[in-house]
Design a protein around this motif. Structure first.
Motif, PDB file in Angstrom:
ATOM      1  N   ALA A  65       0.837  -1.207   0.000  1.00 17.28           N
ATOM      2  CA  ALA A  65       0.000   0.000   0.000  1.00 17.28           C
ATOM      3  C   ALA A  65       0.870   1.255   0.000  1.00 17.28           C
ATOM      4  CB  ALA A  65      -0.925  -0.011   1.214  1.00 17.28           C
ATOM      5  N   ALA A  66       1.968   1.235   0.761  1.00 12.99           N
ATOM      6  CA  ALA A  66       2.871   2.393   0.791  1.00 12.99           C
ATOM      7  C   ALA A  66       3.552   2.577  -0.569  1.00 12.99           C
ATOM      8  CB  ALA A  66       3.912   2.214   1.886  1.00 12.99           C
ATOM      9  N   THR A  67       3.972   1.488  -1.181  1.00 10.20           N
ATOM     10  CA  THR A  67       4.616   1.558  -2.499  1.00 10.20           C
ATOM     11  C   THR A  67       3.635   2.055  -3.554  1.00 10.20           C
ATOM     12  OG1 THR A  67       6.036  -0.289  -1.873  1.00 10.20           O
ATOM     13  CG2 THR A  67       5.919   0.233  -4.203  1.00 10.20           C
ATOM     14  N   GLN A  68       2.401   1.627  -3.418  1.00 13.33           N
ATOM     15  CA  GLN A  68       1.352   2.048  -4.351  1.00 13.33           C
ATOM     16  C   GLN A  68       1.173   3.569  -4.298  1.00 13.33           C
ATOM     17  OE1 GLN A  68      -2.421   0.358  -3.273  1.00 13.33           O
ATOM     18  NE2 GLN A  68      -2.946  -0.064  -5.389  1.00 13.33           N
ATOM     19  N   ARG A  69       1.182   4.133  -3.098  1.00 13.75           N
ATOM     20  CA  ARG A  69       1.049   5.590  -2.958  1.00 13.75           C
ATOM     21  C   ARG A  69       2.249   6.310  -3.581  1.00 13.75           C
ATOM     22  NH1 ARG A  69      -1.149   3.805   1.946  1.00 13.75           N
ATOM     23  NH2 ARG A  69       0.840   3.985   3.043  1.00 13.75           N
ATOM     24  N   GLU A  70       3.433   5.751  -3.405  1.00 16.86           N
ATOM     25  CA  GLU A  70       4.636   6.365  -3.983  1.00 16.86           C
ATOM     26  C   GLU A  70       4.590   6.336  -5.515  1.00 16.86           C
ATOM     27  OE1 GLU A  70       7.215   7.910  -2.386  1.00 16.86           O
ATOM     28  OE2 GLU A  70       5.955   7.708  -0.601  1.00 16.86           O
ATOM     29  N   VAL A  71       4.148   5.218  -6.071  1.00 12.08           N
ATOM     30  CA  VAL A  71       4.060   5.107  -7.529  1.00 12.08           C
ATOM     31  C   VAL A  71       3.005   6.071  -8.067  1.00 12.08           C
ATOM     32  CG1 VAL A  71       3.372   3.535  -9.400  1.00 12.08           C
ATOM     33  CG2 VAL A  71       4.964   2.768  -7.653  1.00 12.08           C
ATOM     34  N   LYS A  72       1.926   6.251  -7.328  1.00 12.71           N
ATOM     35  CA  LYS A  72       0.880   7.183  -7.755  1.00 12.71           C
ATOM     36  C   LYS A  72       1.432   8.606  -7.832  1.00 12.71           C
ATOM     37  CE  LYS A  72      -3.817   8.602  -6.748  1.00 12.71           C
ATOM     38  NZ  LYS A  72      -5.006   8.366  -5.942  1.00 12.71           N
ATOM     39  N   LYS A  73       2.341   8.947  -6.927  1.00 13.07           N
ATOM     40  CA  LYS A  73       2.963  10.278  -6.967  1.00 13.07           C
ATOM     41  C   LYS A  73       4.001  10.384  -8.090  1.00 13.07           C
ATOM     42  CE  LYS A  73       2.693  10.940  -1.957  1.00 13.07           C
ATOM     43  NZ  LYS A  73       3.506  11.010  -0.728  1.00 13.07           N
ATOM     44  N   LEU A  74       4.666   9.292  -8.402  1.00 12.20           N
ATOM     45  CA  LEU A  74       5.756   9.305  -9.375  1.00 12.20           C
ATOM     46  C   LEU A  74       5.269   9.312 -10.828  1.00 12.20           C
ATOM     47  CD1 LEU A  74       8.841   8.975  -9.959  1.00 12.20           C
ATOM     48  CD2 LEU A  74       8.440   6.504  -9.900  1.00 12.20           C
ATOM     49  N   LEU A  75       4.218   8.572 -11.123  1.00 13.33           N
ATOM     50  CA  LEU A  75       3.776   8.402 -12.511  1.00 13.33           C
ATOM     51  C   LEU A  75       3.483   9.713 -13.251  1.00 13.33           C
ATOM     52  CD1 LEU A  75       1.593   5.170 -12.318  1.00 13.33           C
ATOM     53  CD2 LEU A  75       3.810   5.456 -13.433  1.00 13.33           C
ATOM     54  N   PRO A  76       2.818  10.696 -12.661  1.00 14.66           N
ATOM     55  CA  PRO A  76       2.576  11.938 -13.419  1.00 14.66           C
ATOM     56  C   PRO A  76       3.864  12.656 -13.811  1.00 14.66           C
ATOM     57  CG  PRO A  76       1.188  11.866 -11.470  1.00 14.66           C
ATOM     58  CD  PRO A  76       2.122  10.714 -11.374  1.00 14.66           C
ATOM     59  N   HIS A  77       4.895  12.539 -12.984  1.00 17.84           N
ATOM     60  CA  HIS A  77       6.154  13.207 -13.299  1.00 17.84           C
ATOM     61  C   HIS A  77       6.882  12.521 -14.451  1.00 17.84           C
ATOM     62  CE1 HIS A  77       5.689  15.798  -9.849  1.00 17.84           C
ATOM     63  NE2 HIS A  77       5.436  14.736  -9.099  1.00 17.84           N
ATOM     64  N   LEU A  78       6.692  11.225 -14.594  1.00 16.85           N
ATOM     65  CA  LEU A  78       7.339  10.516 -15.702  1.00 16.85           C
ATOM     66  C   LEU A  78       6.741  10.912 -17.055  1.00 16.85           C
ATOM     67  CD1 LEU A  78       7.779   6.953 -14.163  1.00 16.85           C
ATOM     68  CD2 LEU A  78       9.551   8.643 -14.629  1.00 16.85           C
ATOM     69  N   LEU A  79       5.510  11.416 -17.058  1.00 16.91           N
ATOM     70  CA  LEU A  79       4.876  11.848 -18.306  1.00 16.91           C
ATOM     71  C   LEU A  79       5.509  13.118 -18.864  1.00 16.91           C
ATOM     72  CD1 LEU A  79       1.101  11.287 -17.516  1.00 16.91           C
ATOM     73  CD2 LEU A  79       2.525   9.983 -19.076  1.00 16.91           C
ATOM     74  N   HIS A  80       6.092  13.934 -17.993  1.00 13.46           N
ATOM     75  CA  HIS A  80       6.607  15.234 -18.419  1.00 13.46           C
ATOM     76  C   HIS A  80       7.983  15.163 -19.069  1.00 13.46           C
ATOM     77  CE1 HIS A  80       3.297  17.362 -16.671  1.00 13.46           C
ATOM     78  NE2 HIS A  80       3.476  16.745 -15.525  1.00 13.46           N
ATOM     79  N   PHE A  81       8.666  14.064 -18.938  1.00 11.40           N
ATOM     80  CA  PHE A  81      10.027  13.966 -19.463  1.00 11.40           C
ATOM     81  C   PHE A  81      10.029  13.289 -20.831  1.00 11.40           C
ATOM     82  CE2 PHE A  81      10.741  14.168 -14.806  1.00 11.40           C
ATOM     83  CZ  PHE A  81      11.389  15.396 -14.788  1.00 11.40           C
ATOM     84  N   SER A  82      11.108  12.668 -21.179  1.00 10.50           N
ATOM     85  CA  SER A  82      11.284  12.106 -22.527  1.00 10.50           C
ATOM     86  C   SER A  82      10.407  10.870 -22.742  1.00 10.50           C
ATOM     87  CB  SER A  82      12.758  11.725 -22.719  1.00 10.50           C
ATOM     88  OG  SER A  82      13.088  10.648 -21.864  1.00 10.50           O
TER      89      SER A  82
END
Length: 164
Positions: A65-82
């Motif tokens: 559950a903790a990892t899931q929350r971290e991935v939810k925060k990370l995924l939008p930032h990965l869209l902005h890069f290459s």
């Protein structure tokens, strides 16, 4: 003998020294901690092994559950890069989904009650009644450790799959 020649003691003629049995029955806090560590270690082949494994799976669900929350925060930032970051985000999301499915399947498999075939034709004897009492004393670890629940909210990003 005089009082001077005798070793000093805390006892009078009206007090009794503690017996060896009462002293041995008391457990020190050090002994209690040692016993708790043995139970918590989950060593293979011990009676506490199954309960230890069930608690470990419960802890895994909490970490998931903790990892899931971290991935939810990370995924939008990965869209902005290459494009490489975007594909890494897509792969991460896919890995997380497959792990979530495997974890849910494993929990369902572990916490299902095994089918037991009761023998209704067994005669009512003293031995059978004593056997039933012994079975009642042994509590199933599945009853002691509650089944963990995986949070089912949507944590992924749909944009990653829209391109395909």
């Amino acid at each position: 003998m005089t009082d001077v020649s005798m070793a000093p003691t805390a006892f009078t003629r009206y007090t009794a020294a503690p017996s060896a049995t009462s002293k041995a029955s008391k457990r020190s806090s050090k002994t209690k901690r040692k016993m708790e560590r043995k139970v918590g270690s989950g060593r293979k082949g011990t009676v506490d092994e199954e309960e230890y494994l069930l608690k470990s799976v419960t802890k895994l669900v909490a970490r998931w559950a903790a990892t899931q929350r971290e991935v939810k925060k990370l995924l939008p930032h990965l869209l902005h890069f290459s494009e490489q970051h975007r594909s890494s985000g897509d792969a991460l999301q896919e890995d997380m989904r497959s792990f979530e499915k495997e974890l849910a399947d494993a929990i369902d498999e572990i916490w299902t009650k095994p089918v037991t075939a009761d023998n209704p034709t067994q005669e009512d004897s003293w031995a059978s009644r004593m056997l039933e009492k012994e079975k009642e004393k042994m509590i199933d670890p599945l009853m002691r450790v509650p089944k963990p629940v995986i949070e089912t909210h949507d944590w992924g990003i749909q944009l990653l799959h829209a391109k395909q």
